[in-house]
Design an enzyme around this catalytic site. Structure first.
Site, PDB file in Angstrom:
ATOM      1  N   ASP A  62      25.839  43.371  24.533  1.00  0.00           N
ATOM      2  CA  ASP A  62      24.416  43.549  24.805  1.00  0.00           C
ATOM      3  C   ASP A  62      23.639  42.603  23.900  1.00  0.00           C
ATOM      4  O   ASP A  62      24.188  41.609  23.406  1.00  0.00           O
ATOM      5  CB  ASP A  62      24.033  45.015  24.519  1.00  0.00           C
ATOM      6  CG  ASP A  62      22.915  45.525  25.412  1.00  0.00           C
ATOM      7  OD1 ASP A  62      21.786  45.022  25.278  1.00  0.00           O
ATOM      8  OD2 ASP A  62      23.174  46.412  26.237  1.00  0.00           O
ATOM      9  N   ASP A  71      18.598  56.482  12.883  1.00  0.00           N
ATOM     10  CA  ASP A  71      19.475  57.303  13.726  1.00  0.00           C
ATOM     11  C   ASP A  71      20.849  56.684  13.928  1.00  0.00           C
ATOM     12  O   ASP A  71      21.699  57.272  14.606  1.00  0.00           O
ATOM     13  CB  ASP A  71      18.819  57.548  15.094  1.00  0.00           C
ATOM     14  CG  ASP A  71      17.532  58.336  14.984  1.00  0.00           C
ATOM     15  OD1 ASP A  71      17.299  58.961  13.934  1.00  0.00           O
ATOM     16  OD2 ASP A  71      16.738  58.311  15.951  1.00  0.00           O
ATOM     17  N   HIS A  99      17.160  46.488  23.399  1.00  0.00           N
ATOM     18  CA  HIS A  99      18.061  47.020  24.425  1.00  0.00           C
ATOM     19  C   HIS A  99      19.407  47.438  23.836  1.00  0.00           C
ATOM     20  O   HIS A  99      19.912  48.532  24.106  1.00  0.00           O
ATOM     21  CB  HIS A  99      18.260  45.971  25.527  1.00  0.00           C
ATOM     22  CG  HIS A  99      18.899  46.513  26.765  1.00  0.00           C
ATOM     23  ND1 HIS A  99      20.270  46.543  26.950  1.00  0.00           N
ATOM     24  CD2 HIS A  99      18.359  47.031  27.886  1.00  0.00           C
ATOM     25  CE1 HIS A  99      20.544  47.062  28.133  1.00  0.00           C
ATOM     26  NE2 HIS A  99      19.407  47.380  28.722  1.00  0.00           N
ATOM     27  N   VAL A 120      16.795  60.671  17.662  1.00  0.00           N
ATOM     28  CA  VAL A 120      17.631  60.870  18.837  1.00  0.00           C
ATOM     29  C   VAL A 120      19.097  60.992  18.431  1.00  0.00           C
ATOM     30  O   VAL A 120      19.517  60.489  17.392  1.00  0.00           O
ATOM     31  CB  VAL A 120      17.480  59.725  19.862  1.00  0.00           C
ATOM     32  CG1 VAL A 120      16.043  59.579  20.326  1.00  0.00           C
ATOM     33  CG2 VAL A 120      17.989  58.412  19.290  1.00  0.00           C
ATOM     34  N   ALA A 204      30.158  44.826  37.085  1.00  0.00           N
ATOM     35  CA  ALA A 204      30.346  46.165  37.654  1.00  0.00           C
ATOM     36  C   ALA A 204      31.252  46.170  38.875  1.00  0.00           C
ATOM     37  O   ALA A 204      32.005  47.122  39.095  1.00  0.00           O
ATOM     38  CB  ALA A 204      28.986  46.764  38.013  1.00  0.00           C
ATOM     39  N   SER A 260      21.440  50.921  32.931  1.00  0.00           N
ATOM     40  CA  SER A 260      21.902  50.651  31.563  1.00  0.00           C
ATOM     41  C   SER A 260      22.149  51.958  30.830  1.00  0.00           C
ATOM     42  O   SER A 260      23.192  52.165  30.216  1.00  0.00           O
ATOM     43  CB  SER A 260      20.838  49.868  30.787  1.00  0.00           C
ATOM     44  OG  SER A 260      20.977  48.497  30.957  1.00  0.00           O
TER      45      SER A 260
END
Length: 445
Positions: A62, A71, A99, A120, A204, A260
């Site tokens: 990425d 976090d 991202h 998170v 993919a 994503s």
């Protein structure tokens, strides 16, 4: 162009932290965690009593990752930056790392503050992130082969690829890298894309890669989730709260829609399973995810795999606890180097039951032991017939032939093999929100 902006079309439709929270003050701990609806949907508390992904490294191909985020501290390795060609990839800042940081937090975020209650939390909070920074695609298609090989050589057991490289076909180097990863028992997970089209995206659509679409809180397919026969699974990908490297009104956090995010959740679920079942192969981990997936109520009875839903949306708790046969080492994927356009060993037809879990029906041909048994029975019957004929002839030589000759009408009965059930035909489900062509029904295992 930043990696985040590029991947809005393929890897994540960013809502810039303002989808639901534009006028909100800095989010409280309770609000931030409650915004993470997938954790509630998955019953994460019960999951973490079984597995937290400890000991598993997930490579994130990425943008760079902000490893200093509150976090993520301690859960991000140095990795490598294939954008600059050298240096680590855990020191990303600003928009260029937003991202990658988000994907890392969905997988391995641990929160912060007392008991990790603030910020998170990822679905596999004790897993480690190996950041592998790859070009953002602004200069055209890129070759991810070297980055993937690096991730494998560094010991990653799962590789998250929330991107498309802009090509509709895979290069020889990339195909060799995919085969290399699979030969080293690495599970590859990739996003289908966010244009709502059936055009296959790389990686993919590559055989051997677990392609993931996005669903909302109700398990309904997101309207922009790309589709096609290569889709294997879906996962939460709408209104997803995650960490980021850009400061907004909530701090360094963001909210997004996209495949994503759903891909990151599948990678995290795979990390949980790899920690719980270390003896299962990558293909068998994928098989377990598929066989415990589910569909929304209005899609029950849909013939699977469906071109939008694949085999359904992941249920990590069921995948960790249900009795699922391991199956073949390749799971739903073709053998390495097979080069087919679709799986050659997919789980056979799957249908949702009333509980929303998938019931996999297997349609196999005659097994070798059964064929041998049939042959033995036929031989025995033939021997019996021969003996009867010889006895009758001997008797006839003594007493003369009976009127009408031997046997009369008809004769010895024929052997009737075990009657196979016809292939299970599933009834079409209720029409979905998104029209589709006839789904592909894979062959049986």
């Amino acid at each position: 162009m930043s990696f985040t902006r590029t991947l809005r079309a393929v890897g994540g439709a960013v809502v810039a932290g303002a989808l639901l929270f534009a006028a909100a003050p800095i989010a409280s701990a309770d609000q931030m965690r409650s915004d993470q609806w997938p954790l509630q949907k998955f019953n994460s508390g019960s999951i973490w009593n079984i597995s937290t992904g400890k000991g598993i490294t997930v490579a994130v191909l990425d943008s760079p990752v902000d490893g200093s985020h509150a976090d993520l501290t301690g859960n991000v390795l140095q990795g490598k930056n294939f954008i600059t060609g050298s240096g680590p990839a855990d020191n990303g800042t600003g928009d260029d790392a937003d991202h990658g940081t988000a994907m890392a937090s969905i997988i391995a975020g641990h929160g912060h503050g007392a008991g990790g209650a603030d910020g998170v939390k990822g679905l596999a909070p004790d897993s480690k992130i190996l950041p592998v920074a790859v070009p953002d695609g602004s200069a055209g298609p890129f070759d991810f082969a070297s980055a993937l090989r690096y991730a494998v050589d560094q010991g990653a057991k799962v590789v998250n690829m929330s991107f498309g490289n802009g090509e509709s076909s895979i290069s020889p180097d990339e195909q060799q890298a995919v085969d290399y990863a699979r030969k080293h028992d690495v599970l590859l997970v990739a996003a289908t894309g966010n244009e709502g089209v059936s055009t296959p995206a790389i990686p993919a659509a590559v055989p051997g890669v677990l392609a993931v679409g996005a669903v909302d809180e109700h398990g309904v397919i997101w309207k922009k989730s790309n589709f096609g026969p290569h889709v294997k699974l879906t996962a939460p990908g709408v209104n997803i709260r995650s960490a980021g490297s850009v400061v907004d009104v909530n701090g360094k956090y963001r909210s997004a829609n996209g495949t994503s995010d759903s891909t990151a959740y599948v990678s995290a679920a795979a990390a949980l399973l790899r920690a719980k079942f270390p003896d299962l192969t990558a293909g068998q981990i994928a098989n377990r995810l598929i066989k415990t997936a589910s569909l929304p109520a209005d899609q029950q009875g849909t013939s699977l795999p469906d071109q939008h839903y694949g085999y359904g949306s992941i249920n990590p708790l069921s995948a960790l606890t249900k009795d699922v046969p391991a199956g073949s080492k390749d799971g739903p994927f073709p053998a390495v180097g097979g080069g087919s356009s679709g799986p050659s060993s997919d789980p056979s037809s799957a249908a949702g039951d009333n509980s929303g879990n998938l019931t996999i029906q297997s349609h196999k041909g005659l097994s070798a032991p059964f064929i041998i048994l049939m042959l033995v029975v036929v031989v025995v019957l033939l021997v019996i017939v021969v003996v009867v004929v010889m006895v009758v002839k001997k008797k006839n030589r003594r007493n003369g032939p009976p009127p009408g000759g031997f046997g009369g009408p008809g004769g010895p009965g024929g052997f009737m093999p075990y009657q196979q059930q016809p292939p299970y035909q599933q009834q079409p489900g209720a029409p979905g929100s998104y029209p589709q062509g006839p789904p592909t029904q894979p062959p049986g295992q």
